[in-house]
Motif scaffolding. Structure first.
Motif, short mmCIF file in Angstrom:
data_model
loop_
_atom_site.label_atom_id
_atom_site.label_comp_id
_atom_site.label_asym_id
_atom_site.label_seq_id
_atom_site.Cartn_x
_atom_site.Cartn_y
_atom_site.Cartn_z
N ARG A 12 0.83 -1.21 0.00
CA ARG A 12 0.00 0.00 0.00
C ARG A 12 0.86 1.26 0.00
O ARG A 12 0.50 2.27 -0.60
N ILE A 13 2.00 1.20 0.69
CA ILE A 13 2.93 2.33 0.66
C ILE A 13 3.41 2.57 -0.78
O ILE A 13 3.50 3.71 -1.24
N TYR A 14 3.71 1.51 -1.52
CA TYR A 14 4.11 1.64 -2.92
C TYR A 14 3.00 2.31 -3.74
O TYR A 14 3.25 3.20 -4.56
N LEU A 15 1.76 1.87 -3.52
CA LEU A 15 0.64 2.44 -4.27
C LEU A 15 0.50 3.94 -4.00
O LEU A 15 0.28 4.74 -4.92
N ILE A 16 0.59 4.32 -2.73
CA ILE A 16 0.47 5.74 -2.37
C ILE A 16 1.63 6.54 -2.96
O ILE A 16 1.45 7.66 -3.46
N LYS A 17 2.82 5.97 -2.91
CA LYS A 17 4.00 6.63 -3.49
C LYS A 17 3.79 6.88 -4.98
O LYS A 17 4.07 7.98 -5.49
N GLN A 18 3.27 5.89 -5.71
CA GLN A 18 3.05 6.05 -7.14
C GLN A 18 2.05 7.17 -7.43
O GLN A 18 2.25 7.97 -8.35
N VAL A 19 0.99 7.24 -6.63
CA VAL A 19 -0.01 8.28 -6.83
C VAL A 19 0.60 9.66 -6.57
O VAL A 19 0.37 10.61 -7.32
N LEU A 20 1.40 9.76 -5.51
CA LEU A 20 2.02 11.04 -5.17
C LEU A 20 3.05 11.46 -6.22
O LEU A 20 3.36 12.65 -6.37
N GLU A 21 3.58 10.49 -6.95
CA GLU A 21 4.56 10.80 -7.99
C GLU A 21 3.90 11.02 -9.35
O GLU A 21 4.60 11.19 -10.35
N GLY A 22 2.56 11.00 -9.36
CA GLY A 22 1.86 11.38 -10.58
C GLY A 22 1.14 10.26 -11.30
O GLY A 22 0.45 10.51 -12.29
N ALA A 23 1.29 9.02 -10.84
CA ALA A 23 0.58 7.92 -11.48
C ALA A 23 -0.92 8.07 -11.24
O ALA A 23 -1.35 8.52 -10.17
N GLU A 24 -1.70 7.68 -12.23
CA GLU A 24 -3.15 7.81 -12.11
C GLU A 24 -3.70 6.64 -11.29
O GLU A 24 -3.42 5.47 -11.59
#
Length: 432
Positions: free
Chosen positions: A51-63
């Motif tokens: 889940r940390i990876y998922l949140i990181k991706q969103v914060l880095e601009g992933a949709e």
């Protein structure tokens, strides 16, 4: 962990906080071993590290998509991972940030929107929830089994002390607890009254803010917090010693008011003061262990299985106080195997994720029943209601047990005093 925030999050309060939390994670994976949903599902994305990876991706601009939302929704927010983490990652705060961003990006299906709107509009409002619960209690015998398990049996609140004491503490009455288990707060008032402390409620205080905040109505949750601060502040200025919490789910939230309102110029200082004054009832009573032990006759004690809520042991990092206090007054307290794991209640989780929640309850009850205790006690109304819905063994709050022991121990002495005051003919002795 290296991060590269998308421009829209750089320099924002949530972006700065999230980045600091992400950079503290070293991806050791210790958290995965103690995550209840990972244990059930075996999916890396249903554990803290994923889940940390998922949140990181969103914060880095992933949709974000529905899959991201589902994995974040499945988290219990039990914060067992925080207890396990050797790096001190504040996962719960990161999850709130991630959920808020994903909620804005991913439209929910109509049924989900309706369910969440109903929960966040009804549960925090006692004037709506209380009559709804009373109606459910009247209809309980004819309700479907799944719904019947969510409706607490009607119980009387018991006597509220009327004595005035120099020492005064505030109490958060809460939103659902007064309707579901009104005796908890009354029992707390009676126990503190016996120790020379008056418990006072501020009429305009209500839901702690956790329900709306964790259902991603974060502004609504903050408004609930501001209302409570306004309600409590006059008593705080008059010298109230503490704000007592009888539900650990509320306690962990109120203790976080200072952080959650730190950017609000009008409330930041007051919120920090409120957080500092907030104490779980176990933190208050541990200072009166000897006094309570002297008042309670251990012959009335019995065996109980204590279920420590996640909001107590992981959120507030309070462990051992309840068990120590009950043992000091003669109670045979038993902890079940894997007592650190969540029971599956987790606020509204049992309503929104019933399948996972039910599996966790079955596991928890099997472990609690294996202790062969006469009753189960906990420290959070959500846990109590959730567990009681799956067992015939009585489930209550540990403060109710303590109150009962005090009453049972005082009764014989009262009877003896009454008999001594009576002459053979049934008249009181004359004063000397």
């Amino acid at each position: 962990m290296q991060t590269n925030l998308a421009p829209q999050y750089q320099g924002t309060p949530e972006g700065q906080e999230a980045e600091a939390i992400l950079r503290s994670c070293v991806h050791c994976g210790f958290c995965t071993a103690t995550c209840p949903t990972y244990q059930l599902l075996g999916d890396e994305l249903d554990g803290p590290r994923g889940r940390i990876y998922l949140i990181k991706q969103v914060l880095e601009g992933a949709e974000a998509g529905p899959g991201t939302q589902l994995h974040l929704d499945r988290c219990l927010t039990c914060r067992n991972c925080e207890t396990t983490c050797p790096s001190g990652v504040q996962y719960g705060r990161l999850l709130d940030i991630g959920r808020g961003i994903v909620e804005r990006q991913v439209p929910r299906p109509a049924a989900q929107r309706a369910a969440r709107t109903l929960l966040r509009e009804v549960l925090p409002r006692g004037w709506i929830f209380k009559p709804a619960m009373k109606a459910g209690q009247l209809l309980r015998p004819v309700l479907p089994a799944a719904l019947r398990g969510k409706v607490a049996r009607a119980t009387p609140p018991g006597r509220w002390p009327t004595a005035s004491h120099a020492r005064k503490m505030l109490l958060l009455d809460g939103c659902v607890q007064p309707a579901m288990a009104p005796n908890i707060n009354a029992a707390t008032a009676r126990v503190l009254d016996a120790l020379g402390i008056e418990l006072v409620m501020a009429p305009k205080a209500g839901c702690c803010g956790a329900i709306r905040y964790h259902l991603n109505d974060q502004e609504g949750g903050l408004d609930d917090m501001r209302r409570n601060i306004d309600a409590w502040w006059p008593a705080v200025e008059e010298g109230a010693e503490a704000i007592v919490m009888t539900s650990s789910g509320c306690g962990v939230t109120v203790k976080d008011y200072g952080h959650l309102l730190r950017h609000d110029a009008a409330y930041a200082a007051k919120a920090a003061r409120i957080a500092m004054l907030t104490r779980d009832i176990s933190e208050i009573l541990c200072d009166f262990e000897d006094a309570l032990a002297a008042r309670i006759d251990s012959v009335h004690a019995r065996s109980v299985a204590f279920h420590p809520p996640c909001t107590l042991q992981h959120g507030q990092q309070i462990r051992g106080k309840v068990e120590g206090l009950l043992r000091a007054v003669g109670v045979d307290v038993r902890l079940c195997a894997d007592s650190h794991l969540c029971c599956g209640s987790s606020g509204t989780y049992s309503l929104l994720q019933p399948e996972l929640s039910g599996q966790l309850r079955e596991r928890k009850l099997a472990a609690l029943h294996a202790t062969d205790a006469e009753e189960i006690v906990s420290a959070n109304i959500g846990c109590q209601s959730h567990l009681q819905g799956g067992t015939g063994t009585p489930v209550g709050h540990w403060i109710e047990l303590l109150d009962r022991l005090l009453q049972q121990s005082s009764q014989p002495s009262q009877d003896q005093a009454r008999r001594r005051s009576q002459a053979p003919g049934g008249r009181p002795h004359a004063a000397a």
